[in-house]
Design a protein around this motif. Structure first.
Motif, PDB file in Angstrom:
ATOM      1  N   MET A   1      10.494  17.898  -1.747  1.00 22.33           N
ATOM      2  CA  MET A   1      10.911  16.523  -1.536  1.00 22.33           C
ATOM      3  C   MET A   1       9.746  15.572  -1.787  1.00 22.33           C
ATOM      4  N   HIS A   2      10.068  14.406  -2.366  1.00 22.68           N
ATOM      5  CA  HIS A   2       9.071  13.363  -2.552  1.00 22.68           C
ATOM      6  C   HIS A   2       9.245  12.320  -1.453  1.00 22.68           C
ATOM      7  N   LEU A   3       8.149  11.961  -0.838  1.00 25.29           N
ATOM      8  CA  LEU A   3       8.145  11.010   0.270  1.00 25.29           C
ATOM      9  C   LEU A   3       7.245   9.842  -0.106  1.00 25.29           C
ATOM     10  N   LEU A   4       7.743   8.621   0.061  1.00 25.56           N
ATOM     11  CA  LEU A   4       6.943   7.427  -0.224  1.00 25.56           C
ATOM     12  C   LEU A   4       6.891   6.567   1.031  1.00 25.56           C
ATOM     13  N   THR A   5       5.676   6.278   1.491  1.00 29.26           N
ATOM     14  CA  THR A   5       5.507   5.446   2.684  1.00 29.26           C
ATOM     15  C   THR A   5       4.824   4.136   2.306  1.00 29.26           C
ATOM     16  N   VAL A   6       5.069   3.113   3.115  1.00 29.84           N
ATOM     17  CA  VAL A   6       4.424   1.807   2.924  1.00 29.84           C
ATOM     18  C   VAL A   6       3.922   1.296   4.272  1.00 29.84           C
ATOM     19  N   ASP A   7       3.160   0.228   4.226  1.00 28.08           N
ATOM     20  CA  ASP A   7       2.616  -0.399   5.425  1.00 28.08           C
ATOM     21  C   ASP A   7       3.748  -1.016   6.248  1.00 28.08           C
ATOM     22  N   THR A   8       3.850  -0.642   7.520  1.00 26.62           N
ATOM     23  CA  THR A   8       4.914  -1.135   8.398  1.00 26.62           C
ATOM     24  C   THR A   8       4.874  -2.648   8.542  1.00 26.62           C
ATOM     25  N   GLN A   9       3.688  -3.222   8.625  1.00 29.10           N
ATOM     26  CA  GLN A   9       3.552  -4.661   8.819  1.00 29.10           C
ATOM     27  C   GLN A   9       4.180  -5.446   7.661  1.00 29.10           C
ATOM     28  N   ALA A  10       4.101  -4.912   6.448  1.00 28.68           N
ATOM     29  CA  ALA A  10       4.698  -5.587   5.289  1.00 28.68           C
ATOM     30  C   ALA A  10       6.212  -5.652   5.438  1.00 28.68           C
ATOM     31  N   ILE A  11       6.815  -4.565   5.925  1.00 33.77           N
ATOM     32  CA  ILE A  11       8.263  -4.548   6.124  1.00 33.77           C
ATOM     33  C   ILE A  11       8.660  -5.502   7.244  1.00 33.77           C
ATOM     34  N   GLU A  12       7.890  -5.509   8.329  1.00 32.62           N
ATOM     35  CA  GLU A  12       8.188  -6.414   9.442  1.00 32.62           C
ATOM     36  C   GLU A  12       8.091  -7.883   9.016  1.00 32.62           C
TER      37      GLU A  12
ATOM     38  N   ARG B   1      19.720  20.818   7.310  1.00 39.61           N
ATOM     39  CA  ARG B   1      18.712  21.621   8.020  1.00 39.61           C
ATOM     40  C   ARG B   1      17.431  21.769   7.214  1.00 39.61           C
ATOM     41  N   VAL B   2      17.578  22.047   5.911  1.00 40.46           N
ATOM     42  CA  VAL B   2      16.376  22.273   5.095  1.00 40.46           C
ATOM     43  C   VAL B   2      15.598  20.971   4.900  1.00 40.46           C
ATOM     44  N   LEU B   3      16.308  19.846   4.785  1.00 48.05           N
ATOM     45  CA  LEU B   3      15.612  18.554   4.673  1.00 48.05           C
ATOM     46  C   LEU B   3      14.876  18.215   5.963  1.00 48.05           C
ATOM     47  N   ALA B   4      15.522  18.503   7.105  1.00 46.14           N
ATOM     48  CA  ALA B   4      14.897  18.235   8.407  1.00 46.14           C
ATOM     49  C   ALA B   4      13.728  19.174   8.685  1.00 46.14           C
ATOM     50  N   ASN B   5      13.703  20.314   7.995  1.00 44.26           N
ATOM     51  CA  ASN B   5      12.681  21.322   8.227  1.00 44.26           C
ATOM     52  C   ASN B   5      11.439  21.135   7.350  1.00 44.26           C
ATOM     53  N   CYS B   6      11.397  20.071   6.567  1.00 46.81           N
ATOM     54  CA  CYS B   6      10.235  19.816   5.700  1.00 46.81           C
ATOM     55  C   CYS B   6       8.996  19.545   6.542  1.00 46.81           C
ATOM     56  N   ASP B   7       7.873  20.062   6.071  1.00 39.32           N
ATOM     57  CA  ASP B   7       6.591  19.821   6.743  1.00 39.32           C
ATOM     58  C   ASP B   7       6.161  18.389   6.469  1.00 39.32           C
ATOM     59  N   MET B   8       6.292  17.539   7.475  1.00 41.35           N
ATOM     60  CA  MET B   8       5.943  16.123   7.297  1.00 41.35           C
ATOM     61  C   MET B   8       4.432  15.940   7.388  1.00 41.35           C
ATOM     62  N   PRO B   9       3.862  15.190   6.451  1.00 44.31           N
ATOM     63  CA  PRO B   9       2.412  14.944   6.516  1.00 44.31           C
ATOM     64  C   PRO B   9       2.076  13.973   7.637  1.00 44.31           C
ATOM     65  N   ASP B  10       0.845  14.043   8.095  1.00 42.17           N
ATOM     66  CA  ASP B  10       0.378  13.101   9.106  1.00 42.17           C
ATOM     67  C   ASP B  10      -0.131  11.865   8.379  1.00 42.17           C
TER      68      ASP B  10
ATOM     69  N   ASP C   1       0.814  -1.222   0.000  1.00 41.13           N
ATOM     70  CA  ASP C   1       0.000   0.000   0.000  1.00 41.13           C
ATOM     71  C   ASP C   1       0.848   1.273   0.000  1.00 41.13           C
ATOM     72  N   PRO C   2       1.650   1.521  -1.066  1.00 39.46           N
ATOM     73  CA  PRO C   2       2.487   2.719  -1.094  1.00 39.46           C
ATOM     74  C   PRO C   2       1.651   3.996  -1.222  1.00 39.46           C
ATOM     75  N   ARG C   3       2.133   5.066  -0.598  1.00 36.41           N
ATOM     76  CA  ARG C   3       1.477   6.377  -0.703  1.00 36.41           C
ATOM     77  C   ARG C   3       2.538   7.443  -0.929  1.00 36.41           C
ATOM     78  N   SER C   4       2.298   8.312  -1.910  1.00 41.88           N
ATOM     79  CA  SER C   4       3.241   9.378  -2.257  1.00 41.88           C
ATOM     80  C   SER C   4       2.807  10.706  -1.658  1.00 41.88           C
ATOM     81  N   TYR C   5       3.798  11.465  -1.220  1.00 45.29           N
ATOM     82  CA  TYR C   5       3.550  12.798  -0.668  1.00 45.29           C
ATOM     83  C   TYR C   5       4.586  13.765  -1.226  1.00 45.29           C
ATOM     84  N   GLY C   6       4.167  14.980  -1.517  1.00 40.37           N
ATOM     85  CA  GLY C   6       5.091  16.059  -1.859  1.00 40.37           C
ATOM     86  C   GLY C   6       5.213  16.966  -0.654  1.00 40.37           C
TER      87      GLY C   6
END
Length: 199
Positions: free
Chosen positions: A110-121, A63-72, A39-44
């Motif tokens: 920045m492009h952010l791609l997240t996946v289901d944690t359970q799949a990785i585990e 610093r600028v990478l760490a300062n990105c507004d992370m989505p919930d 279940d990948p999800r893309s965020y800008g």
């Protein structure tokens, strides 16, 4: 994962690794796994900082990478890819590496791609039971495009659709960066072959 399903996955991993080891005549003890599902999800996302010395340094990039507004993106999600797509220094955009350049304000897309944690585990458990270590995880959408698209296509903009046995991954590249990645479970090579047979 269901025990029988997990055993089946472990047997599949062992079989493929043993075949690769025999062919390459090299022992494999670390693997980088590609996820075609999960279940990948893309965020800008974007971030911005003021430069302290007027010249962009490695510290400012961090610093600028760490300062990105992370989505919930909620619980049960793991970041697989976090890639800078574009840097802007004051009003100069389209910079791939702004280090050493002079300015006042540095921003990044920045492009952010997240996946289901359970799949990785589950993947980690299967790999460990095969006496190997998981060196990294990548999205199949990203790895397919990196191997299939030539440099000009990645630069000018292209979509890569990888139709696999049980899933279809999609990625969009622009200026040599993945700006979108997803996975579709409804269309696969198996489904297409079954459809051709009926026709």
């Amino acid at each position: 994962l269901h025990t029988a399903y997990r055993r089946q996955r472990q047997m599949c991993i062992r079989d493929r690794v043993q075949g690769a080891q025999k062919m390459a005549n090299v022992r494999v003890d670390h693997v980088i796994a590609c996820l075609a599902g999960a279940d990948p999800r893309s965020y800008g996302v974007a971030g911005e900082v003021e430069l302290e010395n007027g010249t962009v340094t490695d510290y400012d990039i961090g610093r600028v990478l760490a300062n990105c507004d992370m989505p919930d993106y909620g619980v049960g999600r793991e970041t697989v890819h976090a890639m800078p797509v574009n840097f802007t220094l004051d009003h100069r955009s389209g910079l791939t590496d702004p280090r050493g350049q002079i300015g006042n304000r540095l921003s990044v897309d920045m492009h952010l791609l997240t996946v289901d944690t359970q799949a990785i585990e589950n993947l980690l458990k299967c790999v460990k039971r095969c006496d190997m270590e998981l060196a990294g995880v990548a999205s199949a959408a990203y790895t397919s495009a990196m191997s299939a698209l030539v440099e000009d296509e990645q630069e000018l903009g292209a979509a890569c659709i990888d139709i696999g046995g049980g899933a279809t991954s999609v990625s969009v590249f622009l200026k040599k960066h993945m700006i979108y990645g997803d996975n579709v479970r409804t269309v696969s090579y198996t489904h297409l072959r079954a459809h051709e047979t009926k026709a």
